[in-house]
Design a protein around this motif. Structure first.
Motif, mmCIF file in Angstrom:
data_model
loop_
_atom_site.group_PDB
_atom_site.id
_atom_site.type_symbol
_atom_site.label_atom_id
_atom_site.label_comp_id
_atom_site.label_asym_id
_atom_site.label_seq_id
_atom_site.Cartn_x
_atom_site.Cartn_y
_atom_site.Cartn_z
ATOM 1 N N TRP A 139 20.600 19.067 27.709
ATOM 2 C CA TRP A 139 21.682 20.026 27.952
ATOM 3 C C TRP A 139 21.810 21.059 26.844
ATOM 4 O O TRP A 139 22.375 22.136 27.043
ATOM 5 C CB TRP A 139 23.008 19.300 28.148
ATOM 6 N N GLU A 146 19.326 22.655 25.489
ATOM 7 C CA GLU A 146 18.159 23.536 25.475
ATOM 8 C C GLU A 146 18.340 24.691 26.458
ATOM 9 O O GLU A 146 18.839 24.477 27.566
ATOM 10 C CB GLU A 146 16.905 22.748 25.852
ATOM 11 N N SER A 178 10.651 22.941 22.729
ATOM 12 C CA SER A 178 11.601 22.141 23.494
ATOM 13 C C SER A 178 11.654 20.760 22.868
ATOM 14 O O SER A 178 10.657 20.023 22.898
ATOM 15 C CB SER A 178 11.160 22.021 24.951
ATOM 16 N N THR A 208 17.160 23.103 33.123
ATOM 17 C CA THR A 208 16.905 24.015 32.014
ATOM 18 C C THR A 208 15.459 23.947 31.537
ATOM 19 O O THR A 208 14.913 24.943 31.058
ATOM 20 C CB THR A 208 17.868 23.720 30.845
ATOM 21 N N THR A 237 13.179 26.340 33.661
ATOM 22 C CA THR A 237 13.563 27.744 33.735
ATOM 23 C C THR A 237 13.169 28.475 32.451
ATOM 24 O O THR A 237 13.639 28.114 31.367
ATOM 25 C CB THR A 237 15.082 27.875 33.930
#
Length: 328
Positions: free
Chosen positions: A201, A203, A211, A247, A250
């Motif tokens: 959440w 990121e 990441s 997330t 995307t």
């Protein structure tokens, strides 16, 4: 993938790196001054890796050039790359880099990001029929020993999306430190083995180029035996088939590529593409998760690849991450 590495693109990326690995200024040194005598120029401090705005970017610029030279030995830039390596990777210059590490203030120098990249460079040079790996070996062994000394002391991992991320450092070091696999694997299990249902959440944050979720998973895919990785990955990111956490699927939006921190997000898109490809390769060919993972990799690469050049804040490092993404 539609965006695949070829000789023409390799030449383009090589020319970008050749334009900055010996560019001394602007420069952001990660240097501790213990007294007036330590106020020295980048090239005086680092006889090999003085360019590319900062030490670690210069190192992975060399890594990219070595990788491209091996993959496309007949490309137009090949002779310039060989000449650079002959000119810069010399016993005297490497000895100067090793000597820098002996200063008391250099204990944490480039830990763990630059450590990992230097060892990745050493592993890549070892694949060439040239003396460069042997010449660099004193410096590589110095950083490998730093990992050996540091990892038992590192009670906790660092999970941020930038240079201090410990999963990235271990992943980049792994090809060189094959004799230390038990240390790397044991550390990864200790740091990440109990992780479950990663929400991702947080990121991306505003200056991520990694990441934290995906780089951790990529490390575990590299270090764990397949029979151990599979259940760990199932538990760590259990909703991949449904495209969750959304997330991670995307691409990040980059609002200002002249801002060095915001420009990190182009690197995030490229490094996510790299991780998604590595993770998909770790799964069974018929695993239904592979299709959304590879589609996410393609989206992220398409978002990041057009921006590897244009402003020096990204240009001094992004091409290396583009090669990671395209090479998997």
């Amino acid at each position: 993938m539609q965006n695949a590495l070829n000789a023409a693109l390799a030449d383009r990326l090589a020319l970008i790196a050749l334009g900055h690995v010996e560019r001394e200024y602007p420069n952001k040194p990660g240097h501790v001054l213990a007294g007036p005598a330590d106020a020295r120029t980048p090239a005086d401090l680092h006889p090999v890796f003085f360019g590319s705005y900062d030490w670690h970017s210069c190192v992975h610029g060399y890594w990219m050039l070595a990788r491209l030279l091996r993959r496309f030995p007949a490309m137009e830039a090949a002779s310039a790359i060989r000449a650079l390596f002959e000119r810069r990777i010399t016993p005297e210059a490497v000895a100067g880099e090793v000597a820098y590490l002996a200063a008391p203030g250099a204990r944490g120098f480039e830990r763990p990001y630059g450590w990992g990249w230097l060892l990745a460079l050493a592993a890549e040079l070892a694949r060439h029929d040239a003396p460069w790996a042997a010449t660099l070996s004193p410096l590589a062994e110095s950083f490998a020993q730093r990992f050996r000394d540091f990892l038992p002391l590192a009670t906790y991992p660092v999970r941020v999306g930038a240079h201090p991320n410990t999963a990235f450092g271990l992943l980049m070091a792994a090809d060189f430190m094959v004799a230390d696999l038990s240390l790397l694997r044991g550390t990864a299990r200790r740091w990440y083995g109990a992780d479950r249902a990663c929400p991702a959440w947080g990121e991306p944050s505003g200056d991520d180029f990694l990441s934290p979720a995906l780089i951790e998973a990529a490390l575990m895919a590299r270090l764990l035996p397949p029979g151990e990785f599979a259940p760990w990955f199932d538990a760590f990111l259990p909703e991949i088939a449904a495209g969750e956490p959304a997330t991670l699927f995307t691409p990040a939006t980059v609002s200002d590529r002249t801002d060095g921190k915001i420009a990190h997000l182009d690197g995030l898109n490229l490094s996510r593409a790299w991780c998604w490809r590595r993770l998909a390769a770790a799964l069974h060919p018929e695993d239904p998760r592979r299709a959304p993972m590879l589609a996410a990799a393609e989206r992220h690469l398409a978002a990041g690849l057009p921006h590897v050049a244009g402003h020096y804040m990204g240009e001094h490092w992004l091409a290396s991450f583009a090669v990671l993404a395209m090479e998997g």
